[in-house]
Design a protein around this motif. Structure first.
Motif, PDB file in Angstrom:
ATOM      1  N   PHE A  17       0.822  -1.209   0.000  1.00 36.58           N
ATOM      2  CA  PHE A  17       0.000   0.000   0.000  1.00 36.58           C
ATOM      3  C   PHE A  17       0.857   1.260   0.000  1.00 36.58           C
ATOM      4  CE2 PHE A  17      -3.404  -2.805   1.569  1.00 36.58           C
ATOM      5  CZ  PHE A  17      -4.379  -2.471   0.636  1.00 36.58           C
ATOM      6  N   ILE A  18       1.929   1.258   0.769  1.00 35.87           N
ATOM      7  CA  ILE A  18       2.824   2.428   0.810  1.00 35.87           C
ATOM      8  C   ILE A  18       3.424   2.677  -0.570  1.00 35.87           C
ATOM      9  CG2 ILE A  18       5.008   3.299   1.728  1.00 35.87           C
ATOM     10  CD1 ILE A  18       4.308   1.813   4.343  1.00 35.87           C
ATOM     11  N   LEU A  19       3.918   1.626  -1.216  1.00 34.17           N
ATOM     12  CA  LEU A  19       4.515   1.791  -2.545  1.00 34.17           C
ATOM     13  C   LEU A  19       3.474   2.244  -3.567  1.00 34.17           C
ATOM     14  CD1 LEU A  19       6.923  -1.259  -2.615  1.00 34.17           C
ATOM     15  CD2 LEU A  19       7.524   1.167  -2.490  1.00 34.17           C
ATOM     16  N   ARG A  20       2.261   1.730  -3.449  1.00 32.53           N
ATOM     17  CA  ARG A  20       1.191   2.164  -4.359  1.00 32.53           C
ATOM     18  C   ARG A  20       0.910   3.655  -4.192  1.00 32.53           C
ATOM     19  NH1 ARG A  20      -4.471   1.743  -3.136  1.00 32.53           N
ATOM     20  NH2 ARG A  20      -5.635   2.304  -4.985  1.00 32.53           N
ATOM     21  N   HIS A  21       0.836   4.107  -2.938  1.00 30.51           N
ATOM     22  CA  HIS A  21       0.585   5.527  -2.691  1.00 30.51           C
ATOM     23  C   HIS A  21       1.754   6.391  -3.144  1.00 30.51           C
ATOM     24  CE1 HIS A  21      -3.240   5.355  -0.594  1.00 30.51           C
ATOM     25  NE2 HIS A  21      -2.807   4.279   0.036  1.00 30.51           N
ATOM     26  N   MET A  22       2.977   5.895  -3.002  1.00 28.57           N
ATOM     27  CA  MET A  22       4.138   6.668  -3.448  1.00 28.57           C
ATOM     28  C   MET A  22       4.137   6.811  -4.970  1.00 28.57           C
ATOM     29  SD  MET A  22       7.109   5.290  -0.902  1.00 28.57           S
ATOM     30  CE  MET A  22       8.396   6.424  -1.363  1.00 28.57           C
ATOM     31  N   ARG A  23       3.730   5.754  -5.668  1.00 22.07           N
ATOM     32  CA  ARG A  23       3.683   5.824  -7.132  1.00 22.07           C
ATOM     33  C   ARG A  23       2.585   6.753  -7.628  1.00 22.07           C
ATOM     34  NH1 ARG A  23       4.328  -0.092  -7.160  1.00 22.07           N
ATOM     35  NH2 ARG A  23       6.543  -0.459  -7.331  1.00 22.07           N
ATOM     36  N   GLN A  24       1.485   6.848  -6.880  1.00 22.99           N
ATOM     37  CA  GLN A  24       0.388   7.716  -7.287  1.00 22.99           C
ATOM     38  C   GLN A  24       0.744   9.191  -7.151  1.00 22.99           C
ATOM     39  OE1 GLN A  24      -2.866   6.463  -4.845  1.00 22.99           O
ATOM     40  NE2 GLN A  24      -3.558   4.943  -6.312  1.00 22.99           N
ATOM     41  N   GLY A  25       1.616   9.505  -6.217  1.00 21.00           N
ATOM     42  CA  GLY A  25       1.995  10.894  -6.004  1.00 21.00           C
ATOM     43  C   GLY A  25       0.892  11.676  -5.316  1.00 21.00           C
ATOM     44  N   PRO A  26       1.047  12.994  -5.210  1.00 22.96           N
ATOM     45  CA  PRO A  26       0.016  13.797  -4.570  1.00 22.96           C
ATOM     46  C   PRO A  26      -1.230  13.829  -5.454  1.00 22.96           C
ATOM     47  CG  PRO A  26       1.749  15.209  -5.404  1.00 22.96           C
ATOM     48  CD  PRO A  26       2.187  13.795  -5.628  1.00 22.96           C
ATOM     49  N   HIS A  27      -2.317  13.327  -4.960  1.00 24.57           N
ATOM     50  CA  HIS A  27      -3.515  13.210  -5.782  1.00 24.57           C
ATOM     51  C   HIS A  27      -4.787  13.562  -5.010  1.00 24.57           C
ATOM     52  CE1 HIS A  27      -3.106   9.387  -3.708  1.00 24.57           C
ATOM     53  NE2 HIS A  27      -4.404   9.267  -3.811  1.00 24.57           N
ATOM     54  N   TYR A  28      -4.658  14.357  -3.960  1.00 20.69           N
ATOM     55  CA  TYR A  28      -5.833  14.690  -3.161  1.00 20.69           C
ATOM     56  C   TYR A  28      -6.808  15.525  -3.989  1.00 20.69           C
ATOM     57  CZ  TYR A  28      -8.838  16.827   0.282  1.00 20.69           C
ATOM     58  OH  TYR A  28      -9.931  17.260   0.972  1.00 20.69           O
ATOM     59  N   GLN A  29      -8.013  15.028  -4.129  1.00 21.78           N
ATOM     60  CA  GLN A  29      -9.059  15.760  -4.825  1.00 21.78           C
ATOM     61  C   GLN A  29     -10.261  15.859  -3.887  1.00 21.78           C
ATOM     62  OE1 GLN A  29      -8.870  17.108  -7.927  1.00 21.78           O
ATOM     63  NE2 GLN A  29      -6.732  16.508  -7.894  1.00 21.78           N
ATOM     64  N   PRO A  30     -10.569  17.049  -3.404  1.00 18.80           N
ATOM     65  CA  PRO A  30     -11.712  17.162  -2.499  1.00 18.80           C
ATOM     66  C   PRO A  30     -13.014  16.845  -3.235  1.00 18.80           C
ATOM     67  CG  PRO A  30     -10.879  19.324  -3.051  1.00 18.80           C
ATOM     68  CD  PRO A  30      -9.932  18.323  -3.646  1.00 18.80           C
ATOM     69  N   GLY A  31     -13.953  16.302  -2.505  1.00 18.89           N
ATOM     70  CA  GLY A  31     -15.244  15.957  -3.085  1.00 18.89           C
ATOM     71  C   GLY A  31     -16.119  17.181  -3.259  1.00 18.89           C
ATOM     72  N   PRO A  32     -17.315  17.015  -3.828  1.00 18.92           N
ATOM     73  CA  PRO A  32     -18.203  18.151  -4.066  1.00 18.92           C
ATOM     74  C   PRO A  32     -18.761  18.760  -2.779  1.00 18.92           C
ATOM     75  CG  PRO A  32     -19.276  16.110  -4.673  1.00 18.92           C
ATOM     76  CD  PRO A  32     -17.859  15.772  -4.336  1.00 18.92           C
ATOM     77  N   ASP A  33     -18.694  18.016  -1.686  1.00 16.50           N
ATOM     78  CA  ASP A  33     -19.223  18.547  -0.430  1.00 16.50           C
ATOM     79  C   ASP A  33     -18.190  19.351   0.362  1.00 16.50           C
ATOM     80  OD1 ASP A  33     -17.759  16.230  -0.092  1.00 16.50           O
ATOM     81  OD2 ASP A  33     -18.816  15.676   1.751  1.00 16.50           O
ATOM     82  N   ILE A  34     -16.959  19.448  -0.143  1.00 14.74           N
ATOM     83  CA  ILE A  34     -15.905  20.195   0.551  1.00 14.74           C
ATOM     84  C   ILE A  34     -15.745  21.546  -0.127  1.00 14.74           C
ATOM     85  CG2 ILE A  34     -13.466  20.231   1.151  1.00 14.74           C
ATOM     86  CD1 ILE A  34     -13.582  17.189   1.191  1.00 14.74           C
ATOM     87  N   PRO A  35     -15.911  22.622   0.628  1.00 16.80           N
ATOM     88  CA  PRO A  35     -15.791  23.947   0.015  1.00 16.80           C
ATOM     89  C   PRO A  35     -14.348  24.238  -0.391  1.00 16.80           C
ATOM     90  CG  PRO A  35     -16.036  24.161   2.374  1.00 16.80           C
ATOM     91  CD  PRO A  35     -16.210  22.698   2.056  1.00 16.80           C
ATOM     92  N   PRO A  36     -14.136  25.157  -1.335  1.00 16.66           N
ATOM     93  CA  PRO A  36     -12.759  25.498  -1.735  1.00 16.66           C
ATOM     94  C   PRO A  36     -12.026  26.191  -0.599  1.00 16.66           C
ATOM     95  CG  PRO A  36     -14.339  26.947  -2.801  1.00 16.66           C
ATOM     96  CD  PRO A  36     -15.130  25.898  -2.084  1.00 16.66           C
ATOM     97  N   TYR A  37     -10.713  26.155  -0.686  1.00 14.11           N
ATOM     98  CA  TYR A  37      -9.893  26.794   0.346  1.00 14.11           C
ATOM     99  C   TYR A  37     -10.112  28.307   0.344  1.00 14.11           C
ATOM    100  CZ  TYR A  37      -7.284  22.445   0.580  1.00 14.11           C
ATOM    101  OH  TYR A  37      -6.916  21.130   0.722  1.00 14.11           O
ATOM    102  N   ARG A  38     -10.163  28.849   1.522  1.00 18.84           N
ATOM    103  CA  ARG A  38     -10.212  30.310   1.629  1.00 18.84           C
ATOM    104  C   ARG A  38      -8.796  30.842   1.484  1.00 18.84           C
ATOM    105  NH1 ARG A  38     -12.923  29.054   6.554  1.00 18.84           N
ATOM    106  NH2 ARG A  38     -11.036  29.780   7.521  1.00 18.84           N
ATOM    107  N   PRO A  39      -8.611  31.935   0.801  1.00 18.35           N
ATOM    108  CA  PRO A  39      -7.254  32.496   0.733  1.00 18.35           C
ATOM    109  C   PRO A  39      -6.850  32.965   2.133  1.00 18.35           C
ATOM    110  CG  PRO A  39      -8.839  33.954  -0.329  1.00 18.35           C
ATOM    111  CD  PRO A  39      -9.573  32.703   0.042  1.00 18.35           C
TER     112      PRO A  39
END
Length: 86
Positions: free
Chosen positions: A60-82
């Motif tokens: 699992f660790i190696l799989r996550h390392m190969r995927q790289g940064p891939h965090y995608q918030p869902g539609p229920d998460i508001p965008p970041y405030r500046p």
């Protein structure tokens, strides 16, 4: 700058987890072999189970390392405030 959303956007230190898992894998393999050689089948089996768990975690660790940064918030998460001014 802290935004207050750190618990939901925190990322794991994958390299540290990888090397700690490798260290644990080495000791689990050594423990399995050593306990098997001295005639302790219960302890050898326990180390073998630990070896299996560590191997699964490493995949699992190696799989996550190969995927790289891939965090995608869902539609229920508001965008970041500046960040605001201080």
């Amino acid at each position: 700058m802290r935004t207050g959303s750190e618990p939901t956007t925190a990322r794991s230190a994958l390299r540290a987890r990888f090397w700690l898992s490798v260290w644990g894998l080495v000791w689990a393999v050594f423990g399995t072999a050593a306990f098997a050689l001295v005639g302790r089948p219960g302890w050898a089996a326990a180390c073998g189970v630990l070896w299996l768990v560590i191997t699964i975690d490493l995949t699992f660790i190696l799989r996550h390392m190969r995927q790289g940064p891939h965090y995608q918030p869902g539609p229920d998460i508001p965008p970041y405030r500046p960040p605001g001014r201080r």
